[in-house]
Structures are given as C-alpha cells and as structure tokens.
Design a protein around this motif. Structure first.
Motif, PDB file in Angstrom:
ATOM      1  N   UNK A  62       0.813  -1.209   0.000  1.00 39.62           N
ATOM      2  CA  UNK A  62       0.000   0.000   0.000  1.00 39.62           C
ATOM      3  C   UNK A  62       0.849   1.263   0.000  1.00 39.62           C
ATOM      4  N   UNK A  63       2.072   1.185   0.521  1.00 38.27           N
ATOM      5  CA  UNK A  63       2.937   2.366   0.609  1.00 38.27           C
ATOM      6  C   UNK A  63       3.943   2.456  -0.536  1.00 38.27           C
ATOM      7  N   UNK A  64       3.845   1.579  -1.527  1.00 42.10           N
ATOM      8  CA  UNK A  64       4.821   1.590  -2.612  1.00 42.10           C
ATOM      9  C   UNK A  64       4.751   2.884  -3.407  1.00 42.10           C
ATOM     10  N   UNK A  65       3.535   3.361  -3.720  1.00 38.15           N
ATOM     11  CA  UNK A  65       3.402   4.596  -4.483  1.00 38.15           C
ATOM     12  C   UNK A  65       3.977   5.784  -3.718  1.00 38.15           C
ATOM     13  N   UNK A  66       3.705   5.844  -2.416  1.00 36.81           N
ATOM     14  CA  UNK A  66       4.235   6.951  -1.616  1.00 36.81           C
ATOM     15  C   UNK A  66       5.760   6.918  -1.574  1.00 36.81           C
ATOM     16  N   UNK A  67       6.348   5.727  -1.450  1.00 40.94           N
ATOM     17  CA  UNK A  67       7.806   5.627  -1.430  1.00 40.94           C
ATOM     18  C   UNK A  67       8.403   6.030  -2.780  1.00 40.94           C
ATOM     19  N   UNK A  68       7.757   5.631  -3.877  1.00 45.32           N
ATOM     20  CA  UNK A  68       8.260   6.017  -5.198  1.00 45.32           C
ATOM     21  C   UNK A  68       8.188   7.524  -5.399  1.00 45.32           C
ATOM     22  N   UNK A  69       7.097   8.141  -4.965  1.00 43.47           N
ATOM     23  CA  UNK A  69       6.977   9.600  -5.081  1.00 43.47           C
ATOM     24  C   UNK A  69       8.061  10.297  -4.270  1.00 43.47           C
ATOM     25  N   UNK A  70       8.330   9.811  -3.066  1.00 47.76           N
ATOM     26  CA  UNK A  70       9.371  10.429  -2.233  1.00 47.76           C
ATOM     27  C   UNK A  70      10.744  10.261  -2.872  1.00 47.76           C
ATOM     28  N   UNK A  71      11.015   9.079  -3.421  1.00 47.53           N
ATOM     29  CA  UNK A  71      12.305   8.848  -4.058  1.00 47.53           C
ATOM     30  C   UNK A  71      12.492   9.731  -5.284  1.00 47.53           C
ATOM     31  N   UNK A  72      11.428   9.873  -6.096  1.00 50.38           N
ATOM     32  CA  UNK A  72      11.525  10.737  -7.271  1.00 50.38           C
ATOM     33  C   UNK A  72      11.749  12.188  -6.881  1.00 50.38           C
ATOM     34  N   UNK A  73      11.084  12.641  -5.829  1.00 56.96           N
ATOM     35  CA  UNK A  73      11.278  14.024  -5.372  1.00 56.96           C
ATOM     36  C   UNK A  73      12.706  14.250  -4.904  1.00 56.96           C
ATOM     37  N   UNK A 108      15.393  12.629  -5.937  1.00 59.27           N
ATOM     38  CA  UNK A 108      16.270  12.636  -7.101  1.00 59.27           C
ATOM     39  C   UNK A 108      16.177  13.956  -7.857  1.00 59.27           C
ATOM     40  N   UNK A 109      14.953  14.476  -8.000  1.00 59.60           N
ATOM     41  CA  UNK A 109      14.801  15.765  -8.694  1.00 59.60           C
ATOM     42  C   UNK A 109      15.511  16.875  -7.931  1.00 59.60           C
ATOM     43  N   UNK A 110      15.364  16.896  -6.605  1.00 60.72           N
ATOM     44  CA  UNK A 110      16.038  17.923  -5.807  1.00 60.72           C
ATOM     45  C   UNK A 110      17.551  17.782  -5.903  1.00 60.72           C
ATOM     46  N   UNK A 111      18.042  16.555  -5.895  1.00 63.41           N
ATOM     47  CA  UNK A 111      19.479  16.330  -6.003  1.00 63.41           C
ATOM     48  C   UNK A 111      20.027  16.823  -7.334  1.00 63.41           C
ATOM     49  N   UNK A 171      19.034   4.714  -0.363  1.00 63.57           N
ATOM     50  CA  UNK A 171      17.875   5.566  -0.172  1.00 63.57           C
ATOM     51  C   UNK A 171      18.225   6.814   0.618  1.00 63.57           C
ATOM     52  N   UNK A 172      19.491   7.210   0.559  1.00 63.83           N
ATOM     53  CA  UNK A 172      19.897   8.428   1.244  1.00 63.83           C
ATOM     54  C   UNK A 172      20.235   9.473   0.211  1.00 63.83           C
ATOM     55  N   UNK A 173      20.051  10.679   0.573  1.00 59.86           N
ATOM     56  CA  UNK A 173      20.351  11.766  -0.347  1.00 59.86           C
ATOM     57  C   UNK A 173      21.790  12.207  -0.173  1.00 59.86           C
ATOM     58  N   UNK A 174      22.351  12.822  -1.212  1.00 63.69           N
ATOM     59  CA  UNK A 174      23.751  13.227  -1.200  1.00 63.69           C
ATOM     60  C   UNK A 174      24.061  14.222  -0.089  1.00 63.69           C
TER      61      UNK A 174
END
Length: 441
Positions: free
Chosen positions: A247-258, A260-263, A371-374
C-alpha cells in the motif's frame, strides 16, 4: 508513463477482472439453488394460506410480525452485554445486522460513534500488529541463535509463514469453540470465524444468539468478545506484514523521485555556478600577461570509470569545463596577478573536489540503490572549510609531482573530500576498472 500510474492502472484492471471472475463463479454456484429454494417457499406459502384460510394481506401482515420478532428471538439485545457486542460490530466494521438502533437518537449517536471509532480501531489494530511482528521477529532471531544456526537473520518469508500459521490456528481454535457452543458443524463455525475476523459480517451466522446466551452464559460471552478482538489483532498483524508493504509503494516512489529531482537540480545549479566562475577566471588570466604562463602548477585529468550514470557524466563534464577555464586563467596570470589568481584557484579547487565527490556518490547510489540523499553523505559547507583553503594555498605555491600516467592524484596530503570519494569507490566490489579518479584543477 510513471511507474506509479502504471501500477495503479494495473491494479484497477486486476480488481475489475477479479470482480468479473467472482460474479461468474457465484452465478454458477448459487443461482440454481436460489431458484429452486424460491419455488419451494412459494409452494409452502400457498399451503399455509389454504390450511389456515389466510388472505394475501393477512399473510403479509403475519410475515412482517415474524420478521420484527427475529432480533428478539435471542433475548434482550440492548442491555450492557448486548450493547457492548453491538459496539464491537460497529467500530470493527463487522456489522452482522442482528441488531440495529430503532430510535432516532440511537441512529444519530451510532453515526457519530462510528465516525470516530472506526479510524481509532484501525490505527489501534495496525499498531498492535506492528508490535506483534517486532516481537515475533525478535523471538525468532533469538531462537535461531540458540539453535546455533549460521544465519540468524529473520527473512520476510519466515515472517509470512509464521503469520499464515497464526491466522490458520486462530481460525481453527475459534471454529472448534463455536461449533461446540452453537451446535454448528466445524465447517460452518470455521466459515463464521473467517467472515467475522475479515470484518465481512454477513449475519447469516451470528454467535451469542442461542438460548439467551447474552444474559445466561457470561463465560461464553466473555470468550466470544476476547476471541473477536484477539483474532482481529492477529489478522491485523498479518495484513500489516503483507498488505501495507504494497500500500505504501506509491508513496515511497513519489518520495524517491522528489529526492532525485532535488538532487539533480542542486547539482546542476552548482555546476552552472562553477562553469561561469571558471570562464571568468580564464578570461582574466589571459589578459593579465603571458610572461608567467609557464610558472604556475600544471594539473591533469585522469579517465573516469566507464560505468557512471548519465547524471554523473553531466556533472563530470561540468566539472572538467570549470577546471579547464580556471587552469588557463592561472597559467596566463601567473606573473602579474598571482595573488588574485591563487585565491580564485583555491575556490575553484574546493568546488571541483566537491563536484567530483558528488559524481562518485551518484554513481555509487545508482549501483547500490541507496535511499539516502547526497547532502546527508557530503555536507554542503565542506567546500568552504579551512582544510580546503590550506590545501589550495599549498597547491598554488608548490607544483605537484606527477604520476607516470600523467595524473596528479597521488598526493601525500589528500583532502577530506578526496578521501570520501576514494572510500566510496572502494565500497563498490563489482567495479574492477582502473583505479584512477578525476583530479581537480
């Protein structure tokens, strides 16, 4: 199309397909018996009307009275025990339908009671399920250590197996108990437990409705209440383990994409700033004079690993462009403007080292799926630290010894970020390419 949209579309198609399959199967299994049963009941109705000389109006009136008496057949339903039973069926969304409020005040209170009670119960069962899973994982880990197993880690397969066995055991225990107290067959009692603990609650089988059990058998009433709440907790733990993960897969994908875009946006902004500064330094150095052009230190670029991602390649190109512009500026102005050029070289050197480390981190992240940001790995304020300034001063005043391969990477005094970059490359065991890395200006 984004994977979240593809996944959602696939789930919609699968759900409607599942509904169509279920409708076809239920139609094939139940339709014929329903028609046969309806014919038998109609025949029995005509026999009763002829036997007791009842008109259709009288028979319909008698039928309505019988239906109204059905909830009272099991005894009084709205004393404290019966009301508690009804409250459980409301907040757990079981909803047998064996009893319902008849007054307007009761109906209004039932709506508000369910509005607060249903979310509270769902959160409570979800939290209890999470705690149970944590406890089971810990106990299983300790059991593996006591047995002397080499691998003591608890896998998802272990947890799913234990959850499935727990659910089956709970259903079997309830079926055995209710088949004894309610005089049902084991299969019908198992069916009742499944319908109850999955909160479907058809109401065709309802416990505590025989022989005035709500008033005359308090031990059985207590067992029924405890079983329903405990069984819902066990089912909640299993659903927390299996269903909520998806159920949380979509939320995790959205967070990961955000992230990556910020990075990428931060990296692009830094690369643009470094490129503009390097170009300005190159122009200033060329106009300052050519007498000291050969006196400044020379630095070279070593080849990058071939497996960089596209984002890392763009950053590397930006870093190389910035370094080339700054190097020409330093060579041209070595005699006349040595002070300003040396200071600029120190800044550019710190920036390029920072970008090189970001490139390395991006490549490592793409390989290891971190799953960590730079910014959590490389602090943003390292480029302005005193270490960089001191090393930049040393590099601007003394030429660096070159390797036989033409790279100025083998310094005896590596910087903090260079050490981080080298360590990140060393973390990737699958990479067996040349051990060269990008050197800065």
């Amino acid at each position: 199309m984004k994977r979240q949209n593809v996944r959602t579309l696939a789930l919609i198609i699968c759900t409607f397909t599942y509904l169509l399959v279920g409708a076809a199967v239920f139609d094939a299994l139940e339709s014929k018996k329903e028609t046969t049963q309806k014919k038998k009941l109609d025949a029995r109705k005509r026999d009763l009307m002829e036997k007791y000389n009842l008109s259709k109006v009288n028979f319909d009136e008698l039928e309505g009275v019988v239906l109204q008496l059905k909830p009272h057949k099991a005894g009084v339903q709205w004393k404290f025990a019966g009301s508690f039973y009804f409250a459980i069926t409301v907040i757990t969304t079981i909803g047998y339908g064996h009893a319902a409020p008849s007054t307007d005040g009761g109906k209004v209170f039932c709506m508000f009671y369910a509005l607060l009670g249903i979310p509270l119960t769902l959160v409570m069962f979800q939290s209890l399920g999470e705690r149970i899973n944590t406890l089971v994982r810990y106990l299983l880990h300790r059991l593996k250590k006591c047995l002397g197993l080499r691998r003591t880690e608890v896998s998802m397969a272990n947890m799913v197996f234990i959850g499935f066995v727990s659910c089956m055991s709970t259903l079997c225990v309830g079926a055995a108990a209710f088949s004894r107290y309610e005089d049902w067959s084991f299969f019908h009692a198992y069916y009742y437990c499944f319908i109850t603990l999955t909160t479907i609650g058809f109401g065709d089988y309802v416990a505590l409705q025989k022989d005035h059990a709500l008033q005359n058998n308090p031990k059985y009433v207590a067992f029924a209440f405890i079983y329903i709440l405990t069984g819902l907790t066990v089912i909640g733990a299993f659903l927390n383990l299996v269903v909520l993960r998806f159920m949380t897969m979509n939320a995790e994908d959205e967070r990961r994409d955000a992230e990556q875009r910020a990075l990428l946006s931060r990296a692009a902004a830094r690369a643009g700033a470094a490129g503009g500064f390097g170009g300005g330094m190159g122009g200033g150095g060329g106009g300052g004079g050519g007498g000291g052009g050969g006196g400044g230190p020379r630095y070279h670029l070593a080849p990058d690993p071939p497996s960089y991602s596209s984002a890392a390649s763009e950053l590397g190109a930006a870093c190389s462009g910035a370094g080339g512009g700054s190097g020409s500026g330093g060579g041209g102005g070595g005699g006349g403007g040595g002070g300003g050029t040396g200071r600029g070289l120190r800044n550019v050197y710190a920036e390029v080292l920072h970008f090189q480390s970001m490139c390395s981190c991006l490549w490592y992240k793409s390989r290891e799926k971190l799953q960590y940001s730079i910014p959590m790995i490389i602090p943003r304020d390292l480029s302005t630290s005193d270490t960089y300034m001191e090393q930049g001063e040393a590099l601007s005043t003394s030429p660096l010894p070159l390797h036989p391969n033409g790279c100025a990477c083998g310094l005896q005094r590596p910087s903090a970020i260079s050490s981080v970059s080298t360590g990140l490359h060393a973390l990737v065991p699958s990479y067996r390419g040349p051990s060269k890395r990008r050197c800065s200006i």
